[in-house]
Design a protein around this motif. Structure first.
Motif, mmCIF file in Angstrom:
data_model
loop_
_atom_site.group_PDB
_atom_site.id
_atom_site.type_symbol
_atom_site.label_atom_id
_atom_site.label_comp_id
_atom_site.label_asym_id
_atom_site.label_seq_id
_atom_site.Cartn_x
_atom_site.Cartn_y
_atom_site.Cartn_z
ATOM 1 N N LYS A 123 4.917 -40.560 -1.397
ATOM 2 C CA LYS A 123 4.211 -41.501 -0.359
ATOM 3 C C LYS A 123 3.546 -39.735 -0.424
ATOM 4 O O LYS A 123 2.255 -39.748 0.048
ATOM 5 C CB LYS A 123 4.780 -41.685 0.582
ATOM 6 N N ARG A 124 4.434 -38.449 -0.585
ATOM 7 C CA ARG A 124 3.522 -37.307 -0.979
ATOM 8 C C ARG A 124 2.974 -37.121 -1.504
ATOM 9 O O ARG A 124 1.688 -36.355 -1.965
ATOM 10 C CB ARG A 124 4.797 -36.424 -0.611
ATOM 11 N N TYR A 125 3.240 -37.419 -3.044
ATOM 12 C CA TYR A 125 2.212 -37.341 -3.907
ATOM 13 C C TYR A 125 1.231 -38.422 -4.092
ATOM 14 O O TYR A 125 -0.006 -38.238 -4.023
ATOM 15 C CB TYR A 125 3.123 -37.910 -5.760
ATOM 16 N N TRP A 126 1.251 -39.568 -3.536
ATOM 17 C CA TRP A 126 0.251 -40.337 -3.424
ATOM 18 C C TRP A 126 -0.914 -39.790 -2.252
ATOM 19 O O TRP A 126 -2.240 -39.735 -2.556
ATOM 20 C CB TRP A 126 0.717 -41.626 -3.121
ATOM 21 N N LYS B 262 4.436 -24.382 -5.714
ATOM 22 C CA LYS B 262 3.844 -24.858 -4.368
ATOM 23 C C LYS B 262 4.995 -26.163 -4.701
ATOM 24 O O LYS B 262 5.842 -26.840 -5.584
ATOM 25 C CB LYS B 262 2.151 -26.006 -5.542
ATOM 26 N N PRO B 263 5.201 -27.022 -3.504
ATOM 27 C CA PRO B 263 6.283 -27.884 -3.401
ATOM 28 C C PRO B 263 6.387 -29.224 -3.833
ATOM 29 O O PRO B 263 6.042 -30.508 -3.059
ATOM 30 C CB PRO B 263 6.333 -28.143 -1.891
ATOM 31 N N ILE B 264 5.536 -29.078 -4.983
ATOM 32 C CA ILE B 264 4.904 -30.625 -5.931
ATOM 33 C C ILE B 264 5.164 -30.196 -6.907
ATOM 34 O O ILE B 264 5.607 -29.199 -7.989
ATOM 35 C CB ILE B 264 3.353 -31.199 -5.319
ATOM 36 N N ASP B 265 5.384 -31.320 -8.518
ATOM 37 C CA ASP B 265 5.763 -31.371 -8.939
ATOM 38 C C ASP B 265 4.844 -30.103 -10.145
ATOM 39 O O ASP B 265 3.626 -30.780 -9.997
ATOM 40 C CB ASP B 265 5.833 -32.468 -9.812
ATOM 41 N N SER B 266 4.918 -29.409 -10.891
ATOM 42 C CA SER B 266 3.419 -28.871 -11.423
ATOM 43 C C SER B 266 2.819 -29.811 -12.721
ATOM 44 O O SER B 266 1.888 -29.737 -13.046
ATOM 45 C CB SER B 266 4.896 -27.299 -11.749
ATOM 46 N N PHE C 81 -6.718 -34.200 -3.786
ATOM 47 C CA PHE C 81 -7.166 -34.319 -4.987
ATOM 48 C C PHE C 81 -8.474 -34.814 -5.137
ATOM 49 O O PHE C 81 -9.095 -34.179 -5.379
ATOM 50 C CB PHE C 81 -6.131 -33.759 -6.133
ATOM 51 N N TRP C 82 -7.839 -36.004 -5.438
ATOM 52 C CA TRP C 82 -9.611 -36.423 -5.844
ATOM 53 C C TRP C 82 -10.576 -36.684 -4.507
ATOM 54 O O TRP C 82 -11.931 -36.216 -4.601
ATOM 55 C CB TRP C 82 -9.099 -38.199 -6.343
#
Length: 267
Positions: free
Chosen positions: A2-5, A102-106, A11-12
């Protein structure tokens, strides 16, 4: 997930809002896509000459290959070029540190941070060309509309093509951590992959080997087109999916190593 979505939506939405500040770009891109497509069809017509096939491919079948190439080129404009070209800038300016923190996959961040809607005309034009080639009656082929199984296999192979193309671009972008000038190779790659506009069997034997086992051009357009026409063998289909898996895994492993190298070099 959910966080990635949510991140992807943010972003978009911001990227599209920024891009639509210049709506004239949409018409320019549309004219560019239609011009390139018309030029490709004209060259294809010249290659056919008075013959009824090109490397064993009919006119309609060759149009499907060209349509798949147009889709991939639109995907490159939408996702690959606006995102992966910035990796070099991050490395040169030192802002890659902020990405890694950042706390997300680079890799996810670098690959999806920006989207350009100006590649959508190419994607739509590619699907329209494929649909027209399948529906248009031709006495030289008897394919007709694909079966459900052929359609599913073609969709799977198209996704594999997108994965292969993404992996090639990302690997070149990741190599810029060691070699800044390597980004120029992406332009060489893009123009080399132009060979995918036409069936691989139309090329001389030496080029067929290169476009199959060195640069996977055949797996990008020709094999998905064969699946859509119900001509693809299971070996080549499995091979295309396998190549996609290897390319994705390789790009991930390379990026993991590149992150460690960059972090140790910065410290």
């Amino acid at each position: 997930m959910k966080r990635y979505w949510r991140s992807l939506c943010c972003f978009w939405s911001s990227s599209i809002a920024a891009e639509f500040e210049y709506p004239l770009n949409a018409w320019v891109e549309l004219l560019s896509v239609l011009g390139n497509l018309a030029g490709s069809i004209f060259v294809l017509k010249l290659l056919f000459g008075n013959g009824v096939s090109l490397g064993g491919w009919s006119w309609n079948g060759s149009l499907i290959v060209l349509g798949l190439y147009t889709i991939l080129d639109g995907f490159t404009t939408c996702m690959l070029q606006p995102n992966l070209s910035r990796i070099v800038n991050h490395i040169q300016t030192g802002t890659l540190d902020y990405v890694l923190l950042k706390p997300i996959d680079s890799q996810f961040w670098l690959s999806t941070r920006t989207v350009s809607p100006w590649g959508l005309p190419g994607i739509i034009a590619g699907f329209c060309l494929i649909s027209w080639a399948l529906i248009k009656p031709s006495s030289s082929i008897g394919y007709g509309l694909p079966s459900g199984g052929a359609m599913l296999l073609a969709i799977a192979l198209l996704i594999a093509s997108l994965a292969i193309l993404y992996s090639l671009w990302f690997v070149l972008a990741a190599l810029s951590i060691w070699f800044i000038k390597v980004w120029n190779a992406t332009e060489v790659l893009r123009y080399t992959l132009v060979a995918g506009r036409y069936p691989v069997s139309a090329y001389p034997p030496a080029l067929r080997l290169i476009f199959t086992f060195v640069l996977p051009v055949a797996f990008l357009t020709t094999i998905p087109a064969e699946a859509l026409l119900g001509k693809s063998s299971s070996i080549w289909a499995i091979g295309a999916l396998g190549v996609a898996g290897i390319c994705l895994t390789g790009s991930r492993l390379l990026w993991n190593y590149a992150q460690r190298f960059y972090t140790s070099a910065s410290s």
